[in-house]
Structures are given as structure tokens and as C-alpha cells.
Design a protein around this motif. Structure first.
Motif, PDB file in Angstrom:
ATOM      1  N   GLU A 234      29.761  26.013  33.264  1.00  0.00           N
ATOM      2  CA  GLU A 234      29.690  27.391  32.777  1.00  0.00           C
ATOM      3  C   GLU A 234      30.790  28.204  33.432  1.00  0.00           C
ATOM      4  O   GLU A 234      31.169  27.944  34.578  1.00  0.00           O
ATOM      5  CB  GLU A 234      28.315  27.995  33.073  1.00  0.00           C
ATOM      6  CG  GLU A 234      27.204  27.312  32.300  1.00  0.00           C
ATOM      7  CD  GLU A 234      25.858  27.998  32.503  1.00  0.00           C
ATOM      8  OE1 GLU A 234      25.805  29.066  33.124  1.00  0.00           O
ATOM      9  OE2 GLU A 234      24.865  27.428  32.025  1.00  0.00           O
TER      10      GLU A 234
ATOM     11  N   GLU B 294      38.753  24.201  26.672  1.00  0.00           N
ATOM     12  CA  GLU B 294      37.936  24.428  25.477  1.00  0.00           C
ATOM     13  C   GLU B 294      37.329  25.835  25.489  1.00  0.00           C
ATOM     14  O   GLU B 294      37.353  26.545  24.487  1.00  0.00           O
ATOM     15  CB  GLU B 294      36.840  23.372  25.407  1.00  0.00           C
ATOM     16  CG  GLU B 294      35.982  23.465  24.162  1.00  0.00           C
ATOM     17  CD  GLU B 294      34.920  22.376  24.125  1.00  0.00           C
ATOM     18  OE1 GLU B 294      33.821  22.676  23.606  1.00  0.00           O
ATOM     19  OE2 GLU B 294      35.181  21.257  24.596  1.00  0.00           O
ATOM     20  N   TYR B 295      36.799  26.252  26.619  1.00  0.00           N
ATOM     21  CA  TYR B 295      36.211  27.587  26.774  1.00  0.00           C
ATOM     22  C   TYR B 295      37.243  28.687  26.505  1.00  0.00           C
ATOM     23  O   TYR B 295      36.921  29.745  25.965  1.00  0.00           O
ATOM     24  CB  TYR B 295      35.646  27.737  28.192  1.00  0.00           C
ATOM     25  CG  TYR B 295      35.287  29.153  28.565  1.00  0.00           C
ATOM     26  CD1 TYR B 295      34.063  29.698  28.201  1.00  0.00           C
ATOM     27  CD2 TYR B 295      36.183  29.949  29.268  1.00  0.00           C
ATOM     28  CE1 TYR B 295      33.731  31.007  28.534  1.00  0.00           C
ATOM     29  CE2 TYR B 295      35.862  31.252  29.608  1.00  0.00           C
ATOM     30  CZ  TYR B 295      34.645  31.779  29.241  1.00  0.00           C
ATOM     31  OH  TYR B 295      34.332  33.069  29.566  1.00  0.00           O
ATOM     32  N   SER B 296      38.483  28.428  26.858  1.00  0.00           N
ATOM     33  CA  SER B 296      39.516  29.465  26.793  1.00  0.00           C
ATOM     34  C   SER B 296      39.812  29.964  25.377  1.00  0.00           C
ATOM     35  O   SER B 296      40.327  31.069  25.211  1.00  0.00           O
ATOM     36  CB  SER B 296      40.810  28.978  27.443  1.00  0.00           C
ATOM     37  OG  SER B 296      41.462  28.009  26.638  1.00  0.00           O
ATOM     38  N   ALA B 297      39.490  29.199  24.353  1.00  0.00           N
ATOM     39  CA  ALA B 297      39.734  29.660  22.978  1.00  0.00           C
ATOM     40  C   ALA B 297      38.951  30.936  22.687  1.00  0.00           C
ATOM     41  O   ALA B 297      39.510  31.914  22.166  1.00  0.00           O
ATOM     42  CB  ALA B 297      39.372  28.571  21.975  1.00  0.00           C
ATOM     43  N   ASN B 298      37.668  30.957  23.035  1.00  0.00           N
ATOM     44  CA  ASN B 298      36.875  32.178  22.831  1.00  0.00           C
ATOM     45  C   ASN B 298      37.347  33.308  23.728  1.00  0.00           C
ATOM     46  O   ASN B 298      37.291  34.477  23.351  1.00  0.00           O
ATOM     47  CB  ASN B 298      35.388  31.895  23.069  1.00  0.00           C
ATOM     48  CG  ASN B 298      34.788  31.071  21.958  1.00  0.00           C
ATOM     49  OD1 ASN B 298      35.238  31.120  20.814  1.00  0.00           O
ATOM     50  ND2 ASN B 298      33.789  30.280  22.285  1.00  0.00           N
ATOM     51  N   LEU B 299      37.827  32.961  24.922  1.00  0.00           N
ATOM     52  CA  LEU B 299      38.370  33.977  25.823  1.00  0.00           C
ATOM     53  C   LEU B 299      39.629  34.607  25.222  1.00  0.00           C
ATOM     54  O   LEU B 299      39.837  35.816  25.328  1.00  0.00           O
ATOM     55  CB  LEU B 299      38.672  33.346  27.186  1.00  0.00           C
ATOM     56  CG  LEU B 299      39.102  34.301  28.284  1.00  0.00           C
ATOM     57  CD1 LEU B 299      38.024  35.335  28.585  1.00  0.00           C
ATOM     58  CD2 LEU B 299      39.453  33.505  29.542  1.00  0.00           C
TER      59      LEU B 299
ATOM     60  N   VAL C 219      40.231  35.046  22.064  1.00  0.00           N
ATOM     61  CA  VAL C 219      39.753  35.992  21.050  1.00  0.00           C
ATOM     62  C   VAL C 219      39.292  37.274  21.725  1.00  0.00           C
ATOM     63  O   VAL C 219      39.695  38.380  21.339  1.00  0.00           O
ATOM     64  CB  VAL C 219      38.604  35.381  20.214  1.00  0.00           C
ATOM     65  CG1 VAL C 219      37.960  36.431  19.324  1.00  0.00           C
ATOM     66  CG2 VAL C 219      39.112  34.206  19.391  1.00  0.00           C
ATOM     67  N   LYS C 220      38.448  37.150  22.741  1.00  0.00           N
ATOM     68  CA  LYS C 220      37.876  38.313  23.425  1.00  0.00           C
ATOM     69  C   LYS C 220      38.966  39.218  24.002  1.00  0.00           C
ATOM     70  O   LYS C 220      38.967  40.430  23.787  1.00  0.00           O
ATOM     71  CB  LYS C 220      36.924  37.866  24.527  1.00  0.00           C
ATOM     72  CG  LYS C 220      36.244  38.998  25.264  1.00  0.00           C
ATOM     73  CD  LYS C 220      35.266  38.449  26.286  1.00  0.00           C
ATOM     74  CE  LYS C 220      34.254  39.471  26.718  1.00  0.00           C
ATOM     75  NZ  LYS C 220      33.384  39.976  25.675  1.00  0.00           N
TER      76      LYS C 220
ATOM     77  N   PHE D  47      44.081  28.865  24.272  1.00  0.00           N
ATOM     78  CA  PHE D  47      43.868  30.300  24.527  1.00  0.00           C
ATOM     79  C   PHE D  47      44.843  31.148  23.712  1.00  0.00           C
ATOM     80  O   PHE D  47      44.469  32.141  23.101  1.00  0.00           O
ATOM     81  CB  PHE D  47      44.067  30.559  26.029  1.00  0.00           C
ATOM     82  CG  PHE D  47      44.116  32.008  26.432  1.00  0.00           C
ATOM     83  CD1 PHE D  47      42.948  32.707  26.666  1.00  0.00           C
ATOM     84  CD2 PHE D  47      45.328  32.657  26.624  1.00  0.00           C
ATOM     85  CE1 PHE D  47      42.977  34.040  27.071  1.00  0.00           C
ATOM     86  CE2 PHE D  47      45.373  33.976  27.025  1.00  0.00           C
ATOM     87  CZ  PHE D  47      44.192  34.672  27.247  1.00  0.00           C
TER      88      PHE D  47
ATOM     89  N   PRO E 203      44.420  31.711  19.426  1.00  0.00           N
ATOM     90  CA  PRO E 203      43.464  32.736  18.996  1.00  0.00           C
ATOM     91  C   PRO E 203      43.881  34.142  19.439  1.00  0.00           C
ATOM     92  O   PRO E 203      43.662  35.115  18.718  1.00  0.00           O
ATOM     93  CB  PRO E 203      42.147  32.328  19.661  1.00  0.00           C
ATOM     94  CG  PRO E 203      42.304  30.895  20.013  1.00  0.00           C
ATOM     95  CD  PRO E 203      43.766  30.674  20.231  1.00  0.00           C
TER      96      PRO E 203
ATOM     97  N   GLU F  63      44.499  37.587  17.054  1.00  0.00           N
ATOM     98  CA  GLU F  63      43.842  38.876  17.290  1.00  0.00           C
ATOM     99  C   GLU F  63      44.822  40.026  17.468  1.00  0.00           C
ATOM    100  O   GLU F  63      44.475  41.172  17.205  1.00  0.00           O
ATOM    101  CB  GLU F  63      42.911  38.791  18.502  1.00  0.00           C
ATOM    102  CG  GLU F  63      41.736  37.863  18.309  1.00  0.00           C
ATOM    103  CD  GLU F  63      40.869  38.222  17.116  1.00  0.00           C
ATOM    104  OE1 GLU F  63      40.699  39.418  16.810  1.00  0.00           O
ATOM    105  OE2 GLU F  63      40.355  37.293  16.459  1.00  0.00           O
TER     106      GLU F  63
END
Length: 193
Positions: A4, A55-60, A62-63, A102, A105, A109
Motif C-alpha cells: 500500500e 503500477e500505483y503511479s498511473a493513478n497518481l 491522473v490525480k 506516471f 496519464p 490530464e
């Protein structure tokens, strides 16, 4: 094992320059930095596989892209990325969040971007500033957009944290006068030329 990456806090820093060298900037140069302070589960040792963070960094991406665009309030003309690993981490622990996973995405945006995105990564104690380079998002050789923005992260990163940051600007440097490719040569009213 699924790791996490909880975000302890988000940082938004805004700077707007209305004049330089006694000349009014029209429009003002607006630079923003947005950052996420993330717990680093890899801190304290060597780990060969950092793919879960990538892998987690893709949503980061976007954010932070959404946050940067909203904070800027104008179309993004230049951007950069960077970060700081806390003292129990390593430079690779910042780079793992800033890869293509990262950046792609993030580009979407902020309204696209075809040029290479400059970056800077360091290891530092809480409060260590980082200067993030800026360059035109669609043409790296637009000299007027060679600039930088400095993040002052306050109480971050703690030893087991990473600060991941995005910088964006609405225009190039006020009074830029060294010639070369201009933003207008790259971008028309309908987009890329």
C-alpha cells in the motif's frame, strides 16, 4: 504480497509573477507545484522488484495532473516532475513513481504533451526543497519555457516517505529574448502544428 502507498498529505504551491525587470508580464507567469507525500514501504532496505509502485503511479499521475490543471487555472504550456525520497529510502524510490506509467496519464490530464518531460530526484530530510525543471510540453527546444519551480515541502519527507511532485506553468519566462523556436511556432489555435 500487495503493498500500500497511503498519501499522508497533498501540497499545492502557487506563484504568480506580474512583472520582471520593471516590465509588466502580460499575461502574468503562473507556476504551480502539486505534490503527494506517500509512505514508502520499500524504505530501509534494498528491493529488486519495485513494480507495485510503478503500477500505483498511473493513478497518481491522473490525480496530480488534475490538481495541477485546476491550480494553474490556465492551459498548461510547460511542465516537469520530480521528487524527494526520505532518508531511509533511495533515489530509485522516487524514480519508481515518475516513470512512463506516471507520465502518460499526467500528460492526458494537462491537455496532452508530446515532448520529453524533464525531472529531478533526490534523497533528503524533511523540509529539503527541490527545484523541478520546466520545459514546453510539446516542443523541448522552445527556449522561452526553460524555467524551474522550487517546492518547499515543510515536514516532508519523513524518513519512510516519498514526495512526488509535478510543476506546471502557463507560459514561458517573462522578457525571454534569446531567440530560437517560439511557442507560437509549435502551437497554433487548433493545437500542434
Amino acid at each position: 504480497m500487495s503493498l500500500e502507498f497511503p498519501i499522508r498529505k497533498l501540497i499545492t504551491q502557487i506563484e504568480e509573477e506580474h512583472s520582471r525587470e520593471g516590465i509588466t508580464a502580460d499575461p502574468p507567469l503562473r507556476k504551480v507545484i502539486v505534490a503527494a507525500v506517500i509512505r514508502n514501504p520499500y524504505a530501509g532496505g534494498y528491493h529488486e522488484d519495485l513494480s507495485e509502485a510503478v503500477e500505483y503511479s498511473a493513478n497518481l499521475g491522473v490525480k496530480l495532473g488534475v490538481m495541477a490543471t485546476e491550480a494553474l487555472g490556465d492551459p498548461v504550456q510547460s511542465y516537469g516532475k520530480g521528487g524527494i525520497a526520505g532518508l531511509a529510502g533511495s533515489q530509485e524510490h522516487v524514480v519508481m513513481f515518475l516513470s512512463t506509467a506516471f507520465a502518460n496519464p499526467l500528460r492526458e490530464e494537462v491537455g496532452g504533451g508530446v515532448a520529453w518531460m524533464s525531472s529531478a530526484t533526490i534523497v533528503g530530510a524533511a523540509g529539503t526543497p527541490i527545484t523541478i525543471p520546466l520545459a514546453h510540453k510539446d516542443a523541448l527546444y522552445v527556449r522561452d519555457n526553460y524555467d524551474a519551480a522550487t517546492l518547499y515541502p515543510g515536514d516532508a519527507p519523513r524518513p519512510d516517505e516519498v514526495v512526488v511532485a509535478v510543476a506546471a506553468a502557463n507560459r514561458g519566462r517573462p522578457n525571454a529574448r534569446l531567440g530560437g523556436l517560439a511557442a507560437e511556432d509549435v502551437i497554433g489555435e487548433d493545437g500542434l502544428r
